[in-house]
Design an enzyme around this catalytic site. Structure first.
Site, PDB file in Angstrom:
ATOM      1  N   ASP A  92      39.233  37.682  46.885  1.00 25.57           N
ATOM      2  CA  ASP A  92      40.631  37.708  46.469  1.00 25.57           C
ATOM      3  C   ASP A  92      41.607  38.065  47.591  1.00 25.57           C
ATOM      4  O   ASP A  92      41.463  39.078  48.263  1.00 25.57           O
ATOM      5  CB  ASP A  92      40.743  38.750  45.350  1.00 25.57           C
ATOM      6  CG  ASP A  92      41.994  38.613  44.516  1.00 25.57           C
ATOM      7  OD1 ASP A  92      43.067  38.380  45.095  1.00 25.57           O
ATOM      8  OD2 ASP A  92      41.885  38.758  43.289  1.00 25.57           O
TER       9      ASP A  92
ATOM     10  N   SER B 101      45.749  35.145  44.553  1.00 21.72           N
ATOM     11  CA  SER B 101      44.990  35.397  43.338  1.00 21.72           C
ATOM     12  C   SER B 101      45.582  34.596  42.177  1.00 21.72           C
ATOM     13  O   SER B 101      45.654  33.371  42.253  1.00 21.72           O
ATOM     14  CB  SER B 101      44.955  36.899  43.059  1.00 21.72           C
ATOM     15  OG  SER B 101      43.941  37.235  42.135  1.00 21.72           O
TER      16      SER B 101
END
Length: 273
Positions: A182, A42
């Site tokens: 993510d 991320s």
């Protein structure tokens, strides 16, 4: 001796704070950019790409601060986000099934096609580095955890965009006909990917919000490696506030990481040097 740098997720605040910590440590004589392996999840995938390609971290943050300070804060459906993380942290669910359920929720966010371009603007160098860089993501349809690297056949910017596709906030990224979200859906750090390294430094911006049992299990996979784990101090956490995606955090969070670096330099040096 092989050294790994693990960079966890944390939104705008996480990118800027990690960049500040790395910059501050360099000024203190500890260069994490010398890592043999960089693992980015991320926000950490952005910083990982910057570190691995030798980018000017402070310059990259300053550029974002100049262009995005007045940007609109992303509209976040906090009920949906909390529901998603409630599923992920439900111990009664198989982890892959939990990720699949969250993936179904993530697909509800409309893809305007602008996300990859936005992420690309944060990366001065857009090609994969020679240094080994691992970028994590999760298949929305199957819940499968995937790791992109130089030989995956995926452009680095696209890989980073997929790792930054926070479910219920940003649209998943299409790669090879599949949709990915993510990498933090699997773990805030995915530190176990550094297995086999003799020294590991982990920067974890959202340690105070992530399950410790999962992180402890990842560290156990690292065996006898020397480990330095850096998390935001009280002052940094106060800067982050309630919304780590707020674009006004670019400079303050960087400065917070820069200020914190001297206090952790000795512990990091002990593991790294």
């Amino acid at each position: 001796m092989t050294r790994a740098l693990v960079l966890g997720g944390g939104g705008v605040a996480g990118i800027a704070w990690e960049a500040g910590v790395v910059t501050g440590l360099r000024r203190a004589g500890v260069d994490l950019g010398e890592a043999d392996l960089v693992v980015g999840t991320s926000a950490g995938s952005v910083v990982g790409a910057l570190v691995s390609t030798g980018a000017d971290l402070e310059g990259a943050v300053a550029a974002q601060a100049g262009s995005e300070t007045r940007a609109t804060v992303p509209a976040v459906d906090m009920e949906a986000v909390m529901a998603a993380f409630g599923i992920l942290y439900d111990p009664s669910l198989d982890p892959r099934e939990a990720r699949r359920r969250v993936g179904a929720m993530a697909l509800s966010v409309e893809d305007t096609g602008a996300r990859i371009e936005t992420v690309g603007e944060r990366l001065p160098v857009k090609e994969w580095p020679e240094r080994r860089l691992l970028i994590t993501a999760v298949d929305c349809g199957t819940g499968e955890f995937v790791v992109w690297e130089r030989d995956s056949g995926v452009p680095m910017v696209t890989a980073v965009a997929s790792s930054c596709a926070v479910p219920c906030v940003f649209p998943p990224v299409e790669i090879g006909g599949r949709r990915y979200m993510d990498g933090g859906v699997r773990s805030a750090t995915n530190a176990d990917l550094a297995e086999g390294s003799s020294a590991v430094v982990v920067l974890e911006p959202l340690a105070h919000l992530s399950p410790r049992a999962r992180f402890a299990a990842e560290l156990a996979r690292l065996g006898d490696a020397e480990i330095a784990h850096v998390v935001p101090d009280e002052a940094s956490a106060a800067v982050f506030g309630a919304n780590v995606l707020d674009p006004s955090l670019w400079r303050p969070a960087f400065d917070a990481g820069l200020a914190q670096a001297p206090a952790v330099a000795e512990a990091v040096r002990k593991a790294w040097c």
